[in-house]
Design a protein around this motif. Structure first.
Motif, PDB file in Angstrom:
ATOM      1  N   MET A  96      19.896  -5.512  23.519  1.00 51.15           N
ATOM      2  CA  MET A  96      20.756  -5.542  22.328  1.00 51.15           C
ATOM      3  C   MET A  96      21.179  -6.963  21.979  1.00 51.15           C
ATOM      4  N   ASP A  97      21.677  -7.144  20.724  1.00 48.63           N
ATOM      5  CA  ASP A  97      22.162  -8.453  20.288  1.00 48.63           C
ATOM      6  C   ASP A  97      23.583  -8.665  20.765  1.00 48.63           C
ATOM      7  N   ALA A  98      24.003  -9.913  20.775  1.00 52.26           N
ATOM      8  CA  ALA A  98      25.325 -10.254  21.294  1.00 52.26           C
ATOM      9  C   ALA A  98      26.400 -10.203  20.216  1.00 52.26           C
ATOM     10  N   ASP A  99      26.000 -10.110  18.948  1.00 52.72           N
ATOM     11  CA  ASP A  99      26.976 -10.313  17.879  1.00 52.72           C
ATOM     12  C   ASP A  99      27.673  -9.034  17.425  1.00 52.72           C
ATOM     13  N   LEU A 100      27.540  -7.965  18.202  1.00 51.37           N
ATOM     14  CA  LEU A 100      28.164  -6.671  17.913  1.00 51.37           C
ATOM     15  C   LEU A 100      27.635  -6.028  16.638  1.00 51.37           C
ATOM     16  N   GLN A 101      26.458  -6.496  16.182  1.00 48.35           N
ATOM     17  CA  GLN A 101      25.809  -5.801  15.074  1.00 48.35           C
ATOM     18  C   GLN A 101      25.179  -4.518  15.587  1.00 48.35           C
ATOM     19  N   HIS A 102      24.898  -4.506  16.860  1.00 45.88           N
ATOM     20  CA  HIS A 102      24.382  -3.302  17.503  1.00 45.88           C
ATOM     21  C   HIS A 102      25.536  -2.625  18.209  1.00 45.88           C
ATOM     22  N   PRO A 202      28.560  -5.596  10.531  1.00 49.25           N
ATOM     23  CA  PRO A 202      28.498  -7.021  10.190  1.00 49.25           C
ATOM     24  C   PRO A 202      28.654  -7.881  11.432  1.00 49.25           C
ATOM     25  N   ARG A 203      28.128  -9.094  11.380  1.00 44.30           N
ATOM     26  CA  ARG A 203      28.213 -10.003  12.509  1.00 44.30           C
ATOM     27  C   ARG A 203      29.669 -10.307  12.827  1.00 44.30           C
ATOM     28  N   GLU A 204      30.027 -10.248  14.117  1.00 40.22           N
ATOM     29  CA  GLU A 204      31.418 -10.432  14.511  1.00 40.22           C
ATOM     30  C   GLU A 204      31.843 -11.908  14.376  1.00 40.22           C
TER      31      GLU A 204
HETATM   32 MG    MG Z   1      22.795 -10.527  14.338  1.00 42.01          MG
END
Ligand code: MG
Ligand code: UDP
Length: 330
Positions: A96-102, A202-204
Motif C-alpha cells: 500500500m501507499d504511505a499517503d493514506l490514499q489507500h 485525498p493525499r494526507e
Molecule cells: Mg498517493
C-alpha cells in the motif's frame, strides 16, 4: 519470530513521507490487530531526504513490529515494491501507499478474501474523480493500448494496493527484470484473483511524487516490457509505404510514356523524402528503446542497494532466488 510465524506483512514504499508515517501507523495498527495475530509493517525507504527514516525509527522504538529497509538513493516505487517483497516474511503481503490514499480498513476485506482461498486480492478504485481529466484521459488511453498490444487485460482501476499470497510473492520475486511494471507482472503471473472496491482518499500530507513525464516513462516501460508491437508496427508501415511508392512509380512511368517528361515534382519529392526520413528515424528510435532495455537487463546490476535497516528487517538474511536478482549491500 521466524518467517513462518508472521501471518501478514504490510509493505509500504516511502519517499519523503515523514509527515505521513505517524498518522498511517496510528490507523493501520488497529486494523492489523483486528485481522491478524502476527503482523509486521515493513517500510521501504526509497532514498528519502526528509527524515522519513527517523520517523520510522521512532515508531520502531514503540513497536518492534514496525521496521524498514532503506535504499542508498531513490530507486523508484516499482523497485521499492520488489525490495519489500524480498524482505517481507508474512504468509501474505499487502502492498500500500504511505499517503493514506489507500484506506487501511480495506485490508480487512483483503484478508477475508485471502482466507477464502484467493491468492491475489486487489483493491479496485470505484472512481478516478480525484484526478484531472487530462490524466484520466491518458490513463484510459494507456489501458486501451496495453490491452490491444499485449492481449493481457489489466483489471480496471486496480493498482499496487493489494494482498499477495506467499505462493505468488515467490513467483514475483523470481522475475528478474529491471524495468519493472508491477501491474503487468501481477496480471502475467496469473493465479486466482479477486477485486475489492475502494474509494481513493485525498493525499494526507505532502505532494504526489509523480510528474507527468515520470508517468509517461512509466507507461512506456509498461508497454515495452510486455509487448513487441511497437517494434513490429514499422514492418507493416514500411510495407504499406513501399506498396504506395510502387503504385506511384507505375503511375509516373505510364504518365511519362503517354505525355512525355517535365521538371515539375520538386515539392512532392521533398515531402516524400522528409516523410520517409521521419518514419525511418522513428523506427530507429523505437529499436533504440528496446536495445536500451536489453542493455539495462544484460548489465545484471542489482535492483537496489540497501544502506540501512530498522527493526525486524535487520534480522532478515533471506537467500534470494537462485542466481537471478540480487540485492546489493552497501
Ligand atoms: Mg498517493
Ligand atoms: N514512492 C516511492 N518512490 C518514488 C515515488 C513514490 O517509494 O520514487 C512512494 C510514495 O512515497 C508513496 C507511493 O509511492 O507511498 C505512491 O506515491 P504517490 O502518492 O506520490 O503517487 P500517487 O498516489 O500520486 O499516484
Amino acid at each position: 519470530m521466524s518467517p513462518s510465524e508472521i501471518d501478514l506483512s504490510v509493505v509500504i514504499p516511502v519517499y519523503n513521507e515523514s509527515a505521513n508515517i505517524g498518522p498511517l501507523c496510528e490507523r493501520l495498527g488497529p486494523v492489523l490487530q483486528r485481522v491478524s495475530a502476527a503482523w509486521e509493517i515493513l517500510f521501504v525507504d526509497d532514498g528519502s531526504e526528509d527524515g522519513t527514516l527517523a520517523a520510522i525509527a521512532a515508531r520502531n522504538a514503540g513497536d518492534s513490529r514496525i521496521g524498514a529497509i532503506s535504499f542508498s538513493r531513490n530507486f523508484g516505487k516499482e523497485i521499492a515494491i520488489a525490495a519489500g517483497l524480498d524482505h517481507a516474511r508474512g504468509r501474505a503481503v499487502v502492498i500500500m501507499d504511505a499517503d493514506l490514499q489507500h484506506p487501511p480498513e480495506t485490508i480487512a476485506s483483503f484478508v477475508e478474501r485471502w482466507r477464502e482461498g484467493y491468492v491475489m486480492v486487489y483493491a479496485q478504485r470505484t472512481s478516478r474523480e480525484d484526478e484531472s481529466p487530462v490524466k484520466r484521459g491518458f490513463a484510459r488511453l494507456f489501458y486501451r493500448l496495453f490491452d490491444s498490444f499485449t492481449n493481457m487485460a489489466l483489471p480496471e482501476g486496480a493498482g499496487d494496493f493489494r494482498l499477495i499470497d506467499r505462493r505468488a510473492v515467490e513467483v514475483l520475486r523470481a522475475l528478474p527484470e529491471r524495468a519493472r511494471f508491477s501491474k503487468g507482472l501481477y496480471a502475467w503471473i496469473g493465479f486466482k484473483s479477486v477485486g475489492v472496491p475502494y474509494e481513493v482518499a485525498p493525499r494526507e500530507h505532502g505532494t504526489t511524487k509523480w510528474s507527468f513525464r515520470k508517468l509517461f516513462r512509466f507507461a512506456f516501460d509498461g508497454i515495452t516490457a510486455f509487448s513487441t508491437v511497437p517494434l513490429r508496427v514499422w514492418t507493416y508501415l514500411g510495407g504499406l509505404i513501399s506498396l504506395f511508392s510502387i503504385a506511384c512509380a507505375i503511375f509516373f512511368i505510364v504518365r511519362t510514356l503517354l505525355f512525355g517528361t517535365d521538371v515539375a515534382g520538386y515539392p512532392s519529392l521533398i515531402v516524400s523524402i522528409m516523410f520517409l526520413g521521419g518514419v525511418q528515424l522513428m523506427s530507429l528510435g523505437m529499436i533504440g528503446e528496446y536495445i536500451g532495455r536489453i542493455f539495462a537487463e544484460v548489465k545484471r546490476r542489482p535492483l537496489y542497494v540497501v544502506a540501512e535497516r530498522i527493526g525486524n528487517a535487520a534480522e532478515v538474511t533471506q537467500e534470494l532466488v537462485p542466481g537471478e536478482r540480487r540485492a546489493a549491500r552497501a
